[in-house]
Design an enzyme around this catalytic site. Structure first.
Site, PDB file in Angstrom:
ATOM      1  N   TRP A  69      27.728  46.397  44.687  1.00  0.00           N
ATOM      2  CA  TRP A  69      28.973  46.789  43.890  1.00  0.00           C
ATOM      3  C   TRP A  69      28.584  47.443  42.468  1.00  0.00           C
ATOM      4  O   TRP A  69      27.718  46.647  41.842  1.00  0.00           O
ATOM      5  CB  TRP A  69      30.105  45.825  43.653  1.00  0.00           C
ATOM      6  CG  TRP A  69      31.184  45.948  42.975  1.00  0.00           C
ATOM      7  CD1 TRP A  69      32.211  46.895  43.120  1.00  0.00           C
ATOM      8  CD2 TRP A  69      31.442  45.726  41.330  1.00  0.00           C
ATOM      9  NE1 TRP A  69      33.048  47.059  42.301  1.00  0.00           N
ATOM     10  CE2 TRP A  69      32.741  46.290  40.939  1.00  0.00           C
ATOM     11  CE3 TRP A  69      30.645  45.145  40.536  1.00  0.00           C
ATOM     12  CZ2 TRP A  69      33.145  46.465  39.872  1.00  0.00           C
ATOM     13  CZ3 TRP A  69      31.117  45.101  39.147  1.00  0.00           C
ATOM     14  CH2 TRP A  69      32.301  45.688  38.840  1.00  0.00           C
ATOM     15  N   GLU A  84      30.359  47.580  48.499  1.00  0.00           N
ATOM     16  CA  GLU A  84      31.824  46.970  48.234  1.00  0.00           C
ATOM     17  C   GLU A  84      32.775  48.165  47.082  1.00  0.00           C
ATOM     18  O   GLU A  84      32.118  48.639  46.024  1.00  0.00           O
ATOM     19  CB  GLU A  84      31.556  45.858  47.214  1.00  0.00           C
ATOM     20  CG  GLU A  84      32.737  45.164  46.882  1.00  0.00           C
ATOM     21  CD  GLU A  84      32.693  43.857  45.969  1.00  0.00           C
ATOM     22  OE1 GLU A  84      33.438  43.125  45.749  1.00  0.00           O
ATOM     23  OE2 GLU A  84      31.453  43.454  45.993  1.00  0.00           O
ATOM     24  N   LYS A 114      36.202  49.409  44.948  1.00  0.00           N
ATOM     25  CA  LYS A 114      37.261  48.733  44.031  1.00  0.00           C
ATOM     26  C   LYS A 114      38.197  49.901  43.600  1.00  0.00           C
ATOM     27  O   LYS A 114      37.924  51.020  43.545  1.00  0.00           O
ATOM     28  CB  LYS A 114      36.475  48.018  42.778  1.00  0.00           C
ATOM     29  CG  LYS A 114      37.240  47.363  41.905  1.00  0.00           C
ATOM     30  CD  LYS A 114      36.859  46.518  40.971  1.00  0.00           C
ATOM     31  CE  LYS A 114      37.395  45.406  40.196  1.00  0.00           C
ATOM     32  NZ  LYS A 114      36.579  44.730  39.139  1.00  0.00           N
ATOM     33  N   ASP A 121      36.823  43.155  49.611  1.00  0.00           N
ATOM     34  CA  ASP A 121      37.184  42.196  48.505  1.00  0.00           C
ATOM     35  C   ASP A 121      38.782  42.276  48.496  1.00  0.00           C
ATOM     36  O   ASP A 121      39.119  43.251  48.057  1.00  0.00           O
ATOM     37  CB  ASP A 121      36.363  42.615  47.151  1.00  0.00           C
ATOM     38  CG  ASP A 121      36.803  41.223  46.334  1.00  0.00           C
ATOM     39  OD1 ASP A 121      38.129  41.057  46.210  1.00  0.00           O
ATOM     40  OD2 ASP A 121      35.909  40.840  45.414  1.00  0.00           O
ATOM     41  N   HIS A 164      40.449  43.892  45.340  1.00  0.00           N
ATOM     42  CA  HIS A 164      39.942  45.348  45.056  1.00  0.00           C
ATOM     43  C   HIS A 164      41.024  46.193  45.458  1.00  0.00           C
ATOM     44  O   HIS A 164      40.467  47.513  45.534  1.00  0.00           O
ATOM     45  CB  HIS A 164      38.604  45.379  45.538  1.00  0.00           C
ATOM     46  CG  HIS A 164      37.400  44.808  44.696  1.00  0.00           C
ATOM     47  ND1 HIS A 164      36.125  45.144  44.523  1.00  0.00           N
ATOM     48  CD2 HIS A 164      37.532  43.820  43.892  1.00  0.00           C
ATOM     49  CE1 HIS A 164      35.450  44.137  43.868  1.00  0.00           C
ATOM     50  NE2 HIS A 164      36.278  43.526  43.216  1.00  0.00           N
ATOM     51  N   HIS A 167      34.833  39.367  50.563  1.00  0.00           N
ATOM     52  CA  HIS A 167      34.649  38.669  49.317  1.00  0.00           C
ATOM     53  C   HIS A 167      36.251  38.083  49.315  1.00  0.00           C
ATOM     54  O   HIS A 167      37.261  38.845  49.140  1.00  0.00           O
ATOM     55  CB  HIS A 167      34.556  39.333  48.033  1.00  0.00           C
ATOM     56  CG  HIS A 167      33.019  39.569  47.982  1.00  0.00           C
ATOM     57  ND1 HIS A 167      32.492  40.265  46.844  1.00  0.00           N
ATOM     58  CD2 HIS A 167      31.947  38.917  48.716  1.00  0.00           C
ATOM     59  CE1 HIS A 167      31.006  39.900  46.946  1.00  0.00           C
ATOM     60  NE2 HIS A 167      30.798  39.348  48.066  1.00  0.00           N
ATOM     61  N   ASP A 179      42.821  42.701  40.052  1.00  0.00           N
ATOM     62  CA  ASP A 179      41.748  41.987  40.580  1.00  0.00           C
ATOM     63  C   ASP A 179      41.486  40.929  39.319  1.00  0.00           C
ATOM     64  O   ASP A 179      40.342  41.010  38.669  1.00  0.00           O
ATOM     65  CB  ASP A 179      40.672  42.721  40.442  1.00  0.00           C
ATOM     66  CG  ASP A 179      39.180  42.443  41.011  1.00  0.00           C
ATOM     67  OD1 ASP A 179      39.460  41.331  41.837  1.00  0.00           O
ATOM     68  OD2 ASP A 179      38.274  42.781  40.674  1.00  0.00           O
ATOM     69  N   ASP A 223      40.954  37.712  40.333  1.00  0.00           N
ATOM     70  CA  ASP A 223      39.926  36.534  40.765  1.00  0.00           C
ATOM     71  C   ASP A 223      40.388  34.986  40.576  1.00  0.00           C
ATOM     72  O   ASP A 223      39.855  34.190  40.198  1.00  0.00           O
ATOM     73  CB  ASP A 223      38.496  37.016  39.923  1.00  0.00           C
ATOM     74  CG  ASP A 223      37.931  38.208  40.890  1.00  0.00           C
ATOM     75  OD1 ASP A 223      37.725  38.087  42.109  1.00  0.00           O
ATOM     76  OD2 ASP A 223      37.536  38.888  40.114  1.00  0.00           O
ATOM     77  N   ASP A 225      34.809  34.974  46.242  1.00  0.00           N
ATOM     78  CA  ASP A 225      34.621  35.760  44.720  1.00  0.00           C
ATOM     79  C   ASP A 225      35.724  35.319  43.916  1.00  0.00           C
ATOM     80  O   ASP A 225      36.572  36.290  43.589  1.00  0.00           O
ATOM     81  CB  ASP A 225      34.320  37.135  44.985  1.00  0.00           C
ATOM     82  CG  ASP A 225      33.997  37.946  43.774  1.00  0.00           C
ATOM     83  OD1 ASP A 225      33.413  37.332  42.785  1.00  0.00           O
ATOM     84  OD2 ASP A 225      34.001  39.287  43.786  1.00  0.00           O
TER      85      ASP A 225
END
Length: 420
Positions: A187, A228, A230, A261, A264, A288, A296, A298, A328
């Site tokens: 990424w 990955e 985003k 993810d 993302h 993820h 995003d 997390d 993640d």
């Protein structure tokens, strides 16, 4: 307590059997699930590349300064061992390149070697777990302009290509030594704060860099590549070079893993819906799993509908062998070990719930056009005694049931984290 858990389970077992679900088979199927624990939750994505390393740049942000942050590789391993002792099922560890053992030496990203991670491989052997790996393309002076593998500065671009090559070589050796494929994920935060003119030029360079960095082919039993995407990063809101469309195309063209993810994408996109779409064209996926709040961000994973759909899509379609599940999230506003365990157990719960679903009956109802019945059955499943099966599963695995892990983490905080 264990007797109460057993009694509750026996009742739940009968209730599930009444709708055609074998709870014993569901718990056995959980052995197919392995969760890759992201080491960066222990220290807020700082790593140990330089003394007092702190995260900066690349659209990543950690919030909070809760006491007990890991300050060395030894701390990270100690924390991971504690986390794994409180989790049922199987785990592995996921490293970023900034978590090498550099012993005070300044080792730039284009100079990382196997020797900096051999200690991690040896630790994984001791723990009986596998290892995954990520090149670290952020928090570095050569990432400050917003472009790494897509940089139009050839010196900078080659610097990051070399980093990619070295990380893949480390990953392959880790997989070889540990006897389980190491998933190497790429990424990059590349993008533009304001509207660029030459989007195509940057994407052409990213493709070129990936081709160069992945030119060496390793046996898939040693290493698997993943890419990955985003939507955007902080300060890079107007254009992300490695968009979803870019990486889906690259993964399909090169038959490598696509990393999904679930933080993302745009807030209205459903990550779980992408699983069966992408797996039509690639051999496997990397997940993820996180919890985005508005963007995003997390957050620690919780047992919500988004996570449940991700797990259900994998289980319903028998994709377990084709999907690599990693976490993640990074939250420094609460006890980091508590965040780890709560988030991992939430993901595991989602998979067990999926395994306790009468999938064949639901498909039959759907194919018969009985959409009211399908909806009603899904609603009734929400109040089935899943918790009793989960507690029994934890009991079988020798880890705390229910909220029992809370006191274990409080004790660890008092005895270990508070002294850091």
């Amino acid at each position: 307590m264990s007797e109460l858990v057993k009694k509750a389970y026996e009742i739940a077992k009968e209730q599930y059997a009444a709708i055609g679900v074998d709870t014993e088979a569901a718990m056995k199927k959980m052995s197919e699930l392995t969760i890759s624990l992201h080491c960066w939750q222990t220290d807020d994505v700082g790593g140990f590349e330089t003394p007092d390393a702190t995260l900066s740049g690349g659209g990543i942000q950690t919030t909070g300064n809760y006491p007990g942050k890991a300050k060395s590789v030894a701390d990270v391993r100690q924390d991971l061992e504690k986390v794994m002792s409180l989790l049922p099922g199987k785990q592995r560890v996921n490293l970023h390149a900034i978590y090498g053992e550099f012993h005070g030496e300044i080792v730039d990203r284009d100079q990382v070697e196997l020797k900096h991670f051999q200690g991690w491989i040896d630790w994984c052997k001791e723990q009986g777990i596998g290892m995954d790996f990520n090149g670290t393309f952020f928090a570095h002076p050569k990432a400050a302009e917003g472009f790494t593998l897509s940089s139009k500065n050839e010196e900078i671009r080659q610097f990051w290509v070399e980093h990619l090559k070295r990380c893949r070589a480390i990953s392959a050796e880790a997989g070889k030594q540990l006897g389980t494929p190491c998933v190497h994920n790429t990424w990059v935060p590349d993008g533009s704060k304001d509207t660029p003119i030459d989007r195509n030029g940057y994407r052409t360079l990213l493709q070129k860099s990936l081709d160069e960095g992945m030119a060496t082919k390793y046996p898939k039993e040693y290493m698997k590549d993943a890419v990955e995407s985003k939507t955007f990063g902080i300060g890079l809101e107007s254009m992300t070079v490695g968009s979803n469309e870019f990486y889906v195309g690259y993964a399909v063209k090169n038959n490598i893993l696509m990393c999904i993810d679930n933080g993302h994408y745009h807030p209205t996109e459903i990550a779980g819906d992408k699983i069966s779409a992408v797996l039509q064209y690639v051999d496997g996926l990397l997940l993820h799993v996180t919890r985005p709040v508005r963007w995003d961000s997390d957050h620690v994973v919780t047992l919500n509908e988004e996570i449940q759909l991700i797990a259900s899509e994998i289980v319903r379609n028998d994709f377990m062998s084709r999907v690599n599940v990693g976490l993640d999230f990074f939250d420094a506003s609460i006890n980091r070990i508590g965040a780890y365990v709560t988030g991992t157990r939430a993901a595991q719960k989602a998979f067990l719930i999926a395994m306790l679903e009468p999938t064949k009956d639901l498909v039959a109802v759907e194919e018969a056009g009985k959409n009211f019945e399908r909806l009603a059955m899904l609603e009734e499943l929400k109040t089935m005694p899943f918790a009793a099966v989960w507690d029994y599963y934890c009991l079988q695995e020798g880890v705390p049931t229910g909220a029992g892990y809370i006191s274990e983490i409080q004790k660890y905080e008092e005895e270990v984290l508070s002294k850091r």
